[in-house]
Design a protein around this motif. Structure first.
Motif, PDB file in Angstrom:
ATOM      1  N   LEU A   1       0.698  -1.327  -0.206  1.00  0.00           N
ATOM      2  CA  LEU A   1      -0.085   0.036   0.070  1.00  0.00           C
ATOM      3  C   LEU A   1       0.852   1.244   0.223  1.00  0.00           C
ATOM      4  N   THR A   2       1.994   1.208   0.821  1.00  0.00           N
ATOM      5  CA  THR A   2       2.887   2.443   0.875  1.00  0.00           C
ATOM      6  C   THR A   2       3.603   2.745  -0.765  1.00  0.00           C
ATOM      7  N   ILE A   3       3.836   1.584  -1.180  1.00  0.00           N
ATOM      8  CA  ILE A   3       4.417   1.737  -2.674  1.00  0.00           C
ATOM      9  C   ILE A   3       3.515   2.375  -3.829  1.00  0.00           C
ATOM     10  N   VAL A   4       2.066   1.581  -3.656  1.00  0.00           N
ATOM     11  CA  VAL A   4       1.150   2.258  -4.595  1.00  0.00           C
ATOM     12  C   VAL A   4       0.409   3.638  -4.268  1.00  0.00           C
ATOM     13  N   ASP A   5       0.413   3.905  -3.012  1.00  0.00           N
ATOM     14  CA  ASP A   5      -0.141   5.375  -2.439  1.00  0.00           C
ATOM     15  C   ASP A   5       0.883   6.207  -2.732  1.00  0.00           C
ATOM     16  N   THR A   6       2.337   6.017  -2.688  1.00  0.00           N
ATOM     17  CA  THR A   6       3.231   6.870  -2.954  1.00  0.00           C
ATOM     18  C   THR A   6       3.242   7.349  -4.440  1.00  0.00           C
ATOM     19  N   PHE A   7       3.112   6.491  -5.247  1.00  0.00           N
ATOM     20  CA  PHE A   7       3.597   6.644  -6.806  1.00  0.00           C
ATOM     21  C   PHE A   7       2.057   6.892  -7.588  1.00  0.00           C
ATOM     22  N   ASN A   8       0.833   6.326  -7.201  1.00  0.00           N
ATOM     23  CA  ASN A   8      -0.331   6.662  -7.982  1.00  0.00           C
ATOM     24  C   ASN A   8      -0.998   8.096  -7.531  1.00  0.00           C
TER      25      ASN A   8
END
Length: 650
Positions: free
Chosen positions: A479-486
């Motif tokens: 979730l941290t990865i997706v929320d950071t870049f999307n």
């Protein structure tokens, strides 16, 4: 009252290609009023459906804007930058946010189409709408992962509040009893970026922190160790998607009714929580600390204001275009945009004061500076606020009320995100296919409504399956990865291109060689002619036109250039865990998904135009583009108003 309709009568075949306009009296359409239901709230567009009442459209727009970030992001932004942040935010809402919201609402209402079809007016940039829908689809998948944890806290924490404040549970570590927990917090949600290491001592928040990490999430060692699906969280995720299905079961008819609950009820609850906060010892001190102007300067102040405007209001996501596509054609969309902006600012102020009233109480109770308890993001609501409720009388009841409010805010935003995806897909289905389906042509059980319900179930079930990795033991890392870049840099690019499309490229070949903006302003005047005061419309539309042509594209361009340099992390971390390099590469791939469809859409439309032997279609709007219903088209228009929709384009 009779109205005037212009009919186009072509000359005989031997005459030059001219057209005469004949004015005919008809009583097919009454002049609408600017009030909510003074026109009777009849179903104007029986095929797509309208809101039962225009007030529901406003409520749904407010519900989309006022999301969970108003409780866990905005208070901390105001705290970091001082009370002057509110002043900058207010003026930015007037001169930046309002023109963008107005543009997206007006575009949806004028065409009665979702983001993809609404932007057919500029075929070369139609991919903007596709990018918005793709970004919103990715967003709503992991957004319900947030909602699953909120539901868990709403169901379990009020009845087990004592465990969240205790270090005597089996999940606690020795550091909890020793009273010191060191945490490295990286605040990179796209609204701002701060990195700091905080040592919490004296058992201030250690129990609540360990309750979340070790018991609720059962956090794994890293992204390479995803672990098992957490059963309680998976159940809450299923419930979250079931609520979405129920809320969108009948399209905007059901969404409009749910909007009363997701908008008015949280407002009332937040006000009740605010009253409780100011009556607690230290509560007024916390609010004063929040609003006190900061004497120090912060280099990120300007960028923080603009990013807060874009991400908090949800502009550039296609949500406002989707909601307004179900408005009646002559609805006063200018008024709607003003109301949304005004309510948004008031909610920002109220939410921030409520949160810092409770944090001021916690600071007073524990005898520590407010800087020791002030935080942002999930830690604010799952750690700091849980600690607050464990220290006040009847804390379980207040905790239940707080997390119910958080769930309702998240639910309202989620409904619009999913509806944006579904409406855009529905708009791509050819009308002939829908007409061949069994069922009624209009009404609550019409063919389109039933197909919308089936598609809602299918999309939500697919998104539920795609969301299961977010509720595993390592799901928070994903979730941290997706929320950071999307949905970080993408909204700025979409807003920039939206303004370029409407202000510079829209119908460049119109008669009299008028600029593209003049054609759009003429369309706005046609749509708002019955419902807006002439003086008000002239002044506001003039201000909005200046924004669309000049400074909003410039502001968005600055954000696109500066944000990667200033805010984007060179590495990703979650507490003390640093993500491997390949995780960052995956993040950039996620970012590129919603951006690549913009040039891809351009290429597809260019190829279609060239294959047809009509190069002009690359830049000219399709002949059938414009108001959805023939009675709203002006007599002299681009092509014959009765032409069927061209379904071969994107």
């Amino acid at each position: 009252m009779a109205s005037k309709v212009e009919e186009t009568i072509p000359m005989e075949p031997t005459a030059p290609p001219q057209q005469h306009v004949v004015v005919v009296e008809t009583s097919d359409e009454t002049t609408p009023c600017c009030c909510c239901c003074d026109d009777g709230c009849e179903e104007e567009n029986e095929e797509r459906g309208n809101w039962s009442c225009n007030f529901e459209s406003i409520l749904a727009s407010i519900s989309f804007a006022v999301g969970p970030g108003y409780l866990w992001v905005m208070p901390y932004l105001i705290y970091v930058h001082g009370g002057l942040f509110l002043l900058g935010y207010f003026f930015s809402q007037i001169f930046v946010a309002f023109p963008i919201v107005y543009l997206e609402m007006a575009l949806g209402q004028y065409t009665s189409q979702g983001p993809i079809r609404a932007l057919r007016g500029v075929p070369i940039l139609q991919g903007i709408g596709v990018g918005m829908v793709v970004m919103s689809a990715i967003f709503c998948i992991y957004h319900n992962g947030f909602m699953a944890e909120m539901l868990y806290y709403m169901f379990y924490v009020p009845g087990d509040l004592s465990s969240t404040a205790s270090c005597d549970n089996y999940w606690n570590t020795p550091s909890c009893k020793s009273g010191c927990v060191q945490e490295t917090v990286e605040y990179d949600y796209g609204y701002d970026a701060y990195n700091y290491t905080r040592v919490t001592c004296g058992g201030v928040e250690a129990p609540a922190m360990e309750y979340r990490l070790n018991y609720v999430l059962q956090l794994s060692t890293g992204i390479t160790d995803m672990g098992a699906v957490r059963g309680p969280l998976a159940g809450c995720l299923f419930l979250a998607w079931l609520l979405v299905v129920l809320g969108l079961s009948f399209g905007v008819k059901s969404l409009g009714k749910v909007a009363y609950v997701t908008t008015l009820v949280p407002m009332f609850f937040i006000f009740i929580l605010f009253l409780r906060a100011v009556t607690l010892p230290g509560g007024p001190d916390g609010i004063a600390y929040l609003l006190w102007p900061s004497l120090g300067s912060n280099d990120s102040y300007y960028f923080s204001v603009i990013t807060a405007i874009v991400h908090r209001l949800g502009v550039g996501h296609g949500g406002y275009t989707t909601l307004s596509s179900h408005n009646r054609f002559h609805n006063n969309v200018l008024r709607d945009a003003v109301v949304v902006i005004l309510i948004d600012f008031l909610m920002v102020l109220l939410c921030a004061m409520m949160i810092f009233g409770f944090l001021g109480f916690l600071s007073h109770q524990l005898g520590v500076p407010i800087t020791e308890v002030a935080t942002s993001g999930p830690n604010l609501v799952y750690v700091a606020m849980v600690t607050v409720f464990s220290h006040i009388p009847a804390g379980s009841s207040w905790a239940a009320l707080f997390f119910l409010t958080l769930v309702l805010l998240t639910y309202g935003t989620q409904l619009v995100l999913v509806e944006t995806v579904i409406t855009s897909l529905m708009d791509l289905i050819p009308k002939s296919l829908i007409k061949n389906l069994p069922g009624r042509e209009s009404g609550l059980l019409s063919k389109r409504t039933m197909l919308h319900g089936v598609m809602t179930v299918a999309v939500c079930f697919l998104f539920f399956l795609l969301g299961l990795p977010y509720v595993t033991q390592g799901g928070v890392y994903l979730l941290t990865i997706v929320d950071t870049f999307n949905a970080q840099i993408q909204p700025y690019i979409f807003i920039l291109l939206e303004c370029v499309a409407i202000a510079y490229l829209y119908s460049p070949s119109c008669r009299r060689c008028c600029p593209a903006l003049n054609r759009w302003m003429s369309d706005l005047s046609h749509m708002l002619q019955h419902v807006c005061c002439f003086c008000c419309a002239t002044v506001v539309n003039g201000m909005a036109a200046v924004a669309w042509v000049y400074y909003i594209p410039m502001v968005m361009l600055i954000q696109v250039i500066a944000q990667p340099l200033m805010f984007w992390p060179h590495y990703l971390s979650y507490y003390n865990y640093v993500f491997p390099t390949w995780a960052t590469i995956v993040g950039y791939l996620i970012l590129s998904i919603s951006l690549i469809v913009v040039p891809l859409g351009t290429i597809i439309n260019i190829i279609i135009a060239l294959v047809r032997g009509r190069p002009s279609e690359i830049v000219q709007p399709p002949a059938d583009w414009g108001p959805y219903l023939n009675k709203h088209r002006r007599g002299v228009s681009r092509g014959q108003p009765g032409q069927p929709v061209d379904d071969t384009r994107l």
